[in-house]
Write an enzyme that holds these catalytic residues in place. Structure first.
Site, mmCIF file in Angstrom:
data_model
loop_
_atom_site.group_PDB
_atom_site.id
_atom_site.type_symbol
_atom_site.label_atom_id
_atom_site.label_comp_id
_atom_site.label_asym_id
_atom_site.label_seq_id
_atom_site.Cartn_x
_atom_site.Cartn_y
_atom_site.Cartn_z
ATOM 1 N N HIS A 242 -5.991 9.490 -4.306
ATOM 2 C CA HIS A 242 -6.044 8.076 -4.488
ATOM 3 C C HIS A 242 -6.084 7.545 -2.998
ATOM 4 C CE1 HIS A 242 -6.156 8.058 -8.722
ATOM 5 N NE2 HIS A 242 -5.160 8.289 -8.892
ATOM 6 N N ARG B 24 -4.006 2.420 -8.660
ATOM 7 C CA ARG B 24 -4.474 1.318 -9.367
ATOM 8 C C ARG B 24 -5.689 0.611 -8.887
ATOM 9 N NH1 ARG B 24 0.311 -1.783 -12.490
ATOM 10 N NH2 ARG B 24 -1.250 -2.459 -13.882
ATOM 11 N N PRO C 172 4.915 -3.814 -4.074
ATOM 12 C CA PRO C 172 5.346 -4.503 -2.959
ATOM 13 C C PRO C 172 5.565 -6.126 -3.153
ATOM 14 C CG PRO C 172 3.182 -4.062 -2.752
ATOM 15 C CD PRO C 172 3.492 -3.622 -4.000
ATOM 16 N N GLU C 173 6.693 -6.752 -2.814
ATOM 17 C CA GLU C 173 6.901 -8.046 -2.706
ATOM 18 C C GLU C 173 7.302 -8.430 -1.149
ATOM 19 O OE1 GLU C 173 9.389 -10.080 -5.739
ATOM 20 O OE2 GLU C 173 8.935 -8.484 -7.148
#
Length: 287
Positions: free
Chosen positions: A104, A123, A2-3
DNA sequence: AGGATACCCTGACCGC
DNA sequence: TGCGGTCAGGGTATCC
């Protein structure tokens, strides 16, 4: 993934599912992500009603009628999914390879209509904050953020003022969230190519006319990405924040060795690193 | 003080 | 098929 455009697209996608809903139940599957989950997070969320979703830079803002705001940052690999509890989509999710995602699923927020918001992040570079509305902007993570690149405060004069005296490469300056908040590695590369500016230029040496070009390029690349995200949103039946980048719109990012897409330019896209991050650019037409 | 680097963590991919 | 190395869209702590 995501930006700014991706987070904004996620915000728009989530809004119809979350706004006005009450949080029924919260499950945390581990004590922390990049940061510890806020103290008593589940208790503070349960029973709260969700207001109008917002965004600041790459942060998603979820205001609550308890006068606290849930802040979500997706880091590099974070995803937000909205699933119906017994839907075919959920079944498919379980039976196909995506079942690994559940490994996750760190935070699950069950809503009063049975839908579930899932924060999945392999992550674990993402994180969650829960802060009183009044002190959100002064939280250390958000306090130093620069202007929104799509906002009224962002223009060439602002850029020139921020870059004055900065010897750092233009690439690094654009990635610095204290100048412009929300640009990431991909859109910085794309904007520099559109503006025809070298990532290696010292930030302080950008001329006014070039700064104008850069502002336009940044706005254009973000708006194009938003338009692409918006169009792909329509295709989602069960709302899914994990839209990803609009791959085909990249002109230089991850295109090392391919021809420069600029008309008439016969050079090739190369890669080099700035401050540990890959930069893709055309050495011929970015001067 | 500004700017570059190391690091957090898992997964995907590539060459052997 | 497995193994090791490399790389990844972010942010921050820590060095120089």
């Amino acid at each position: 993934m995501p930006e700014l455009p991706e987070v904004e697209t996620i915000r728009r996608g989530l809004a119809p599912h979350l706004e006005g809903r009450r949080i029924a139940h919260v499950t945390l599957n581990r004590p922390d992500l990049r940061l510890p989950f806020p103290t008593r997070l589940a208790e503070r969320l349960e029973g709260a009603r969700i207001g109008i979703l917002g965004r600041r830079a790459k942060y998603l803002l979820v205001p609550l009628d308890t006068h606290e705001t849930l802040v979500i940052h997706l880091g590099m690999s974070g995803r937000l999914l909205v699933l119906r509890p017994e839907s075919a989509e959920a079944q498919g999710r379980f039976h196909h390879k995506i079942e690994r995602l559940e490994q996750h699923d760190h935070m699950v927020i069950a809503l009063d209509d049975g839908m579930r918001l899932i924060f999945n992040d392999p992550r674990r570079f993402g994180f969650v904050l829960l802060e009183p509305d009044a002190t959100i902007e002064t939280h250390p993570s958000l306090a130093g953020l620069g202007v929104e690149p799509l906002g009224n405060l962002f223009d060439a004069a602002y850029l020139l003022a921020r870059f004055a005296g900065r010897r750092t490469p233009l690439k690094s300056a654009l990635l610095d969230q204290s100048h412009i908040a929300g640009l990431g590695n991909i859109y910085v590369c794309e904007a520099l190519h559109r503006a025809g500016l070298s990532p290696d230029r010292s930030a302080m040496l950008v001329k006014p006319r070039e700064a104008e070009r850069l502002v336009v390029a940044i706005r254009d690349v973000l708006n194009d990405a938003l338009a692409a995200g918006g169009s792909s949103l329509k295709d989602y039946r069960h709302e899914d924040g994990s839209l990803g980048y609009f791959q085909h719109s990249f002109r230089v990012y991850d295109r090392e060795g391919q021809p420069c897409p600029k008309t008439g330019c016969k050079s090739m896209v190369i890669r080099k690193t700035h401050a540990g991050r890959s930069t893709f650019f055309c050495p011929a037409c970015q001067g």
